[in-house]
Enzyme design. Structure first.
Site, PDB file in Angstrom:
ATOM      1  N   ILE A 134       0.858  -0.961  -0.058  1.00  0.00           N
ATOM      2  CA  ILE A 134       0.022  -0.189  -0.190  1.00  0.00           C
ATOM      3  C   ILE A 134       1.065   1.053  -0.311  1.00  0.00           C
ATOM      4  N   ASP A 138      11.993   2.569   4.811  1.00  0.00           N
ATOM      5  CA  ASP A 138      11.735   0.883   4.449  1.00  0.00           C
ATOM      6  C   ASP A 138      12.084   0.364   5.722  1.00  0.00           C
ATOM      7  N   ASN A 139      12.541  -1.093   6.457  1.00  0.00           N
ATOM      8  CA  ASN A 139      13.376  -1.612   6.187  1.00  0.00           C
ATOM      9  C   ASN A 139      14.102  -2.724   5.719  1.00  0.00           C
ATOM     10  N   ASN A 195      10.087  -7.225   4.727  1.00  0.00           N
ATOM     11  CA  ASN A 195       8.466  -7.744   3.489  1.00  0.00           C
ATOM     12  C   ASN A 195       8.565  -6.712   1.758  1.00  0.00           C
ATOM     13  N   LYS A 211       1.882  -7.367   9.563  1.00  0.00           N
ATOM     14  CA  LYS A 211       0.532  -7.104   9.301  1.00  0.00           C
ATOM     15  C   LYS A 211      -0.123  -9.215   9.034  1.00  0.00           C
ATOM     16  N   SER A 239      -7.217  -1.557  10.480  1.00  0.00           N
ATOM     17  CA  SER A 239      -7.959  -2.497   9.826  1.00  0.00           C
ATOM     18  C   SER A 239      -8.957  -2.379  10.333  1.00  0.00           C
ATOM     19  N   TYR A 247      -2.220  -9.172  15.287  1.00  0.00           N
ATOM     20  CA  TYR A 247      -2.140  -8.112  15.437  1.00  0.00           C
ATOM     21  C   TYR A 247      -3.113  -6.862  15.058  1.00  0.00           C
ATOM     22  N   LYS A 258      -2.970  -3.107  16.063  1.00  0.00           N
ATOM     23  CA  LYS A 258      -4.118  -1.631  15.444  1.00  0.00           C
ATOM     24  C   LYS A 258      -5.220  -1.081  16.204  1.00  0.00           C
ATOM     25  N   TYR A 268      -8.941   0.062   7.178  1.00  0.00           N
ATOM     26  CA  TYR A 268      -8.952  -0.215   5.777  1.00  0.00           C
ATOM     27  C   TYR A 268     -10.289  -1.646   5.506  1.00  0.00           C
ATOM     28  N   ASN A 318      -3.694 -14.038   1.393  1.00  0.00           N
ATOM     29  CA  ASN A 318      -4.375 -13.014   1.014  1.00  0.00           C
ATOM     30  C   ASN A 318      -5.499 -13.998  -0.329  1.00  0.00           C
ATOM     31  N   ASP A 325     -11.458 -16.989  10.858  1.00  0.00           N
ATOM     32  CA  ASP A 325     -12.850 -16.094   9.841  1.00  0.00           C
ATOM     33  C   ASP A 325     -13.706 -16.060  10.490  1.00  0.00           C
TER      34      ASP A 325
HETATM   35  P1  NAD Z   1       3.148  -4.503   3.467  1.00  0.00           P
HETATM   36  O1  NAD Z   1       3.901  -5.740   4.793  1.00  0.00           O
HETATM   37  O2  NAD Z   1       3.312  -4.916   2.185  1.00  0.00           O
HETATM   38  O3  NAD Z   1       3.756  -3.093   3.975  1.00  0.00           O
HETATM   39  C1  NAD Z   1       4.759  -2.586   4.838  1.00  0.00           C
HETATM   40  C2  NAD Z   1       6.023  -2.277   5.155  1.00  0.00           C
HETATM   41  O4  NAD Z   1       6.332  -1.998   6.068  1.00  0.00           O
HETATM   42  C3  NAD Z   1       7.294  -2.710   4.610  1.00  0.00           C
HETATM   43  O5  NAD Z   1       7.626  -2.389   3.405  1.00  0.00           O
HETATM   44  C4  NAD Z   1       7.472  -3.392   5.479  1.00  0.00           C
HETATM   45  O6  NAD Z   1       9.271  -4.159   5.234  1.00  0.00           O
HETATM   46  C5  NAD Z   1       7.854  -2.369   6.362  1.00  0.00           C
HETATM   47  N1  NAD Z   1       8.522  -2.222   7.895  1.00  0.00           N
HETATM   48  C6  NAD Z   1       7.733  -3.315   8.782  1.00  0.00           C
HETATM   49  N2  NAD Z   1       8.394  -3.426  10.083  1.00  0.00           N
HETATM   50  C7  NAD Z   1       8.748  -1.892   9.608  1.00  0.00           C
HETATM   51  C8  NAD Z   1       9.275  -1.524  10.309  1.00  0.00           C
HETATM   52  N3  NAD Z   1       9.938  -2.066  11.801  1.00  0.00           N
HETATM   53  N4  NAD Z   1      10.558  -0.295  10.392  1.00  0.00           N
HETATM   54  C9  NAD Z   1      10.822  -0.056   8.624  1.00  0.00           C
HETATM   55  N5  NAD Z   1       9.531  -0.090   8.051  1.00  0.00           N
HETATM   56  C10 NAD Z   1       8.642  -1.412   8.762  1.00  0.00           C
HETATM   57  O7  NAD Z   1       1.736  -4.668   3.891  1.00  0.00           O
HETATM   58  P2  NAD Z   1       0.488  -3.364   3.373  1.00  0.00           P
HETATM   59  O8  NAD Z   1      -0.077  -4.597   2.724  1.00  0.00           O
HETATM   60  O9  NAD Z   1       1.507  -2.678   2.452  1.00  0.00           O
HETATM   61  O10 NAD Z   1       0.234  -2.955   5.123  1.00  0.00           O
HETATM   62  C11 NAD Z   1       0.381  -1.380   5.078  1.00  0.00           C
HETATM   63  C12 NAD Z   1      -0.379  -1.023   6.441  1.00  0.00           C
HETATM   64  O11 NAD Z   1      -1.406  -0.799   6.087  1.00  0.00           O
HETATM   65  C13 NAD Z   1       0.217  -2.344   7.361  1.00  0.00           C
HETATM   66  O12 NAD Z   1       0.071  -1.152   8.630  1.00  0.00           O
HETATM   67  C14 NAD Z   1      -0.684  -2.986   7.690  1.00  0.00           C
HETATM   68  O13 NAD Z   1      -0.944  -3.815   9.327  1.00  0.00           O
HETATM   69  C15 NAD Z   1      -2.375  -2.109   6.886  1.00  0.00           C
HETATM   70  N6  NAD Z   1      -3.055  -2.448   6.473  1.00  0.00           N
HETATM   71  C16 NAD Z   1      -3.207  -3.721   5.668  1.00  0.00           C
HETATM   72  C17 NAD Z   1      -4.182  -4.596   4.920  1.00  0.00           C
HETATM   73  C18 NAD Z   1      -3.651  -5.291   3.986  1.00  0.00           C
HETATM   74  O14 NAD Z   1      -4.855  -6.633   3.638  1.00  0.00           O
HETATM   75  N7  NAD Z   1      -2.784  -5.496   2.954  1.00  0.00           N
HETATM   76  C19 NAD Z   1      -4.836  -4.523   5.654  1.00  0.00           C
HETATM   77  C20 NAD Z   1      -5.721  -3.500   6.413  1.00  0.00           C
HETATM   78  C21 NAD Z   1      -4.712  -2.118   7.192  1.00  0.00           C
HETATM   79  C1  WQD Z   2     -10.788 -13.171   2.053  1.00  0.00           C
HETATM   80  C2  WQD Z   2     -11.982 -14.364   1.707  1.00  0.00           C
HETATM   81  C3  WQD Z   2     -11.386 -16.002   3.380  1.00  0.00           C
HETATM   82  C4  WQD Z   2      -7.865 -17.166   1.088  1.00  0.00           C
HETATM   83  C5  WQD Z   2      -7.606 -10.125   6.207  1.00  0.00           C
HETATM   84  C6  WQD Z   2      -6.843  -9.603   7.614  1.00  0.00           C
HETATM   85  C7  WQD Z   2      -7.111  -8.178   8.062  1.00  0.00           C
HETATM   86  C8  WQD Z   2      -6.770  -7.161   6.810  1.00  0.00           C
HETATM   87  C9  WQD Z   2      -6.835  -7.539   5.178  1.00  0.00           C
HETATM   88  C10 WQD Z   2      -5.223  -6.223   7.492  1.00  0.00           C
HETATM   89  C11 WQD Z   2     -12.093 -15.154   3.185  1.00  0.00           C
HETATM   90  C12 WQD Z   2     -11.361 -16.464   2.542  1.00  0.00           C
HETATM   91  C13 WQD Z   2      -9.156 -16.227   1.978  1.00  0.00           C
HETATM   92  C14 WQD Z   2      -7.645 -18.856   0.441  1.00  0.00           C
HETATM   93  C15 WQD Z   2     -10.344 -17.934   0.733  1.00  0.00           C
HETATM   94  N1  WQD Z   2      -5.072  -7.691   6.600  1.00  0.00           N
HETATM   95  N2  WQD Z   2     -10.001 -17.755   1.353  1.00  0.00           N
HETATM   96  N3  WQD Z   2      -8.997 -19.157   0.386  1.00  0.00           N
HETATM   97  O1  WQD Z   2      -9.351 -11.798   6.004  1.00  0.00           O
HETATM   98  O2  WQD Z   2     -10.637 -10.905   5.391  1.00  0.00           O
HETATM   99  O3  WQD Z   2      -8.736 -10.354   5.797  1.00  0.00           O
HETATM  100  O4  WQD Z   2      -6.229  -8.730   4.886  1.00  0.00           O
HETATM  101  O5  WQD Z   2      -5.644  -5.690   8.487  1.00  0.00           O
HETATM  102  O6  WQD Z   2      -7.430  -8.689   9.254  1.00  0.00           O
HETATM  103  O7  WQD Z   2      -7.271 -11.057   8.086  1.00  0.00           O
HETATM  104  O8  WQD Z   2      -8.741 -11.526   3.872  1.00  0.00           O
HETATM  105  O9  WQD Z   2      -8.159 -11.842   1.833  1.00  0.00           O
HETATM  106  O10 WQD Z   2      -7.782 -13.568   3.912  1.00  0.00           O
HETATM  107  O11 WQD Z   2      -9.980 -14.101   2.829  1.00  0.00           O
HETATM  108  O12 WQD Z   2     -11.133 -19.163   0.916  1.00  0.00           O
HETATM  109  O13 WQD Z   2      -6.599 -19.137   0.143  1.00  0.00           O
HETATM  110  O14 WQD Z   2     -11.366 -15.560   1.501  1.00  0.00           O
HETATM  111  O15 WQD Z   2     -12.032 -17.413   3.616  1.00  0.00           O
HETATM  112  O16 WQD Z   2     -13.426 -15.868   3.386  1.00  0.00           O
HETATM  113  P1  WQD Z   2      -9.637 -11.533   5.390  1.00  0.00           P
HETATM  114  P2  WQD Z   2      -8.317 -13.333   3.073  1.00  0.00           P
END
Ligand code: NAD
Ligand code: WQD
Length: 338
Positions: A14, A33-34, A37, A86, A126, A150, A154, A178, A200, A296
């Protein structure tokens, strides 16, 4: 000239898209960024898309000395804080790593912001903070009840930021909850790059479509939903990051603490996602139904009217575009950034 935005986690999924949106809307960006991931190639792709590379510092949000140095070397005006771990399942196995990285890391970041007299932060929260909601759609007043370490990080950080903001009424905080981010940059050059088997749904489906995995396991088809599979609110990552840019602007004129759901307001089932991805890619997506995944919930989608009313923001990219953009990225970069 206005100062730069510090984007923590700016090489991540993101964060990298947010860097593009910020640069395209005229902001100067500094990334911290470190790469725990992510990959530095993501930064190069930002440059490829925007024509400008963000100043990038490899380092950790827990490194106070580094943060102090960064804030004194660069004219930072506000912070977009994406850095964090995450993976829900991993957080159950390694809770201390999650509390250390996400909670302690953010405390260090805020302490350094205090020292540098910085007062504006946009935080990646989240929908996971709502846990298993009593009903849908979910609005910002729903009770918070996370179900994983996790999710607790948040919720705890929302509380920390709330208390931090209360100390000084010129401080500005946006808590952005989000729903399920998906999709990729339409250029096909930037997208989600999971390490190992994706947790995911969308990245997993994309890897099945490209032939990297033989089939999707659908986690349960006996939920009380129209087709029995889980229903989620998938939001295109470009809509999501646009929401960040408008939230940052909103903070300029609205000190205080503001919480917004960022979602589309409608739900899509696992099988609907499989169908949409098959249509976008022209590939078969073989799947088998297996047991429910522990933890779930049946369904989750946003009431996003607060962001619409106050930020004048709405998600406007549809499921087809989300799948097409993911597919372009997946096909062009089968090994991600590596
Ligand atoms: P991501 O893992 O792709 O990005 C996170 C970035 O942070 C990575 O580049 C990682 O290297 C860096 N990082 C982690 N720990 C660090 C640290 N201690 N110091 C410096 N850098 C660090 O994840 P994303 O999907 O881009 O998510 C970004 C944010 O949004 C996260 O806080 C995540 O919890 C939140 N979020 C993500 C989702 C999702 O589904 N992707 C949903 C809701 C919230
Ligand atoms: C979506 C749907 C699964 C994988 C997670 C975190 C949430 C947020 C977003 C950070 C569900 C189904 C999935 C697979 C499947 N992240 N599924 N087979 O669980 O809604 O949310 O990511 O904040 O905190 O919990 O997302 O993409 O894992 O799953 O059937 O191989 O797909 O059961 O119904 P989720 P997801």
């Amino acid at each position: 000239m206005a100062g730069a935005v510090l984007v923590t986690g700016g090489a991540g999924y993101i964060g990298s898209h947010a860097c593009v949106a910020l640069i395209e809307s005229g902001h100067e960006v500094v990334v911290l960024d470190n790469f725990c991931n992510s990959h530095p190639e993501a930064i190069r792709r930002i440059e490829e898309i925007c024509g400008v590379a963000p100043v990038t510092i490899q380092g950790d949000i827990r490194d106070r000395a580094l943060l102090d140095e960064l804030f004194s070397a660069h004219n930072i005006e506000s912070v977009m804080h994406f850095a964090g771990l995450k993976a829900v399942g991993e957080s159950v196995e390694m809770p201390l790593a999650y509390y250390e990285n996400n909670v302690a890391g953010t405390l260090t970041l805020l302490q350094a912001m205090d020292s540098a007299a910085l007062s504006s932060i946009v935080f990646s929260s989240s929908a996971t903070v709502y846990g298993d909601p009593a009903s849908v759609p979910i609005n910002e007043h729903f009770p918070l009840a996370p179900t994983s370490p996790y999710g607790w990080t948040k919720q705890m950080l929302e509380q920390v930021l709330t208390d931090w903001q209360r100390v000084d009424d010129t401080r500005r905080v946006a808590l952005l909850r989000y729903f399920n981010p998906a999709g990729a940059h339409p250029s096909g050059r930037m997208g989600e790059d999971p390490q190992g088997p994706p947790n995911n749904l969308v990245p997993f489906v994309a890897q099945v479509a490209v032939g990297k995995r033989d089939k999707l396991r659908v986690f349960g088809d006996d939920y009380p939903t129209p087709d029995g599979t889980g229903v989620r609110d998938y939001i295109h990552v470009l809509d999501l990051v646009d929401g960040h840019v408008v939230a940052l602007d909103y903070l300029q004129t609205h000190p205080g603490l503001h919480t917004f759901n960022l979602g589309t307001g409608s739900g899509v089932s696992v099988l609907e996602m499989v169908q949409a991805f098959a249509a976008a890619s022209g590939r078969d997506i073989p799947y088998e139904v297996v047991d429910r995944r522990a933890g779930d919930i049946a369904e989750c989608w946003a009431d996003a009217s607060r962001a619409r009313d106050l930020l004048n923001w709405e998600a406007n990219r549809d499921l087809a575009q989300m799948c097409e953009d993911t597919w372009r990225w997946q096909q062009g970069n089968p090994g991600g950034y590596r």
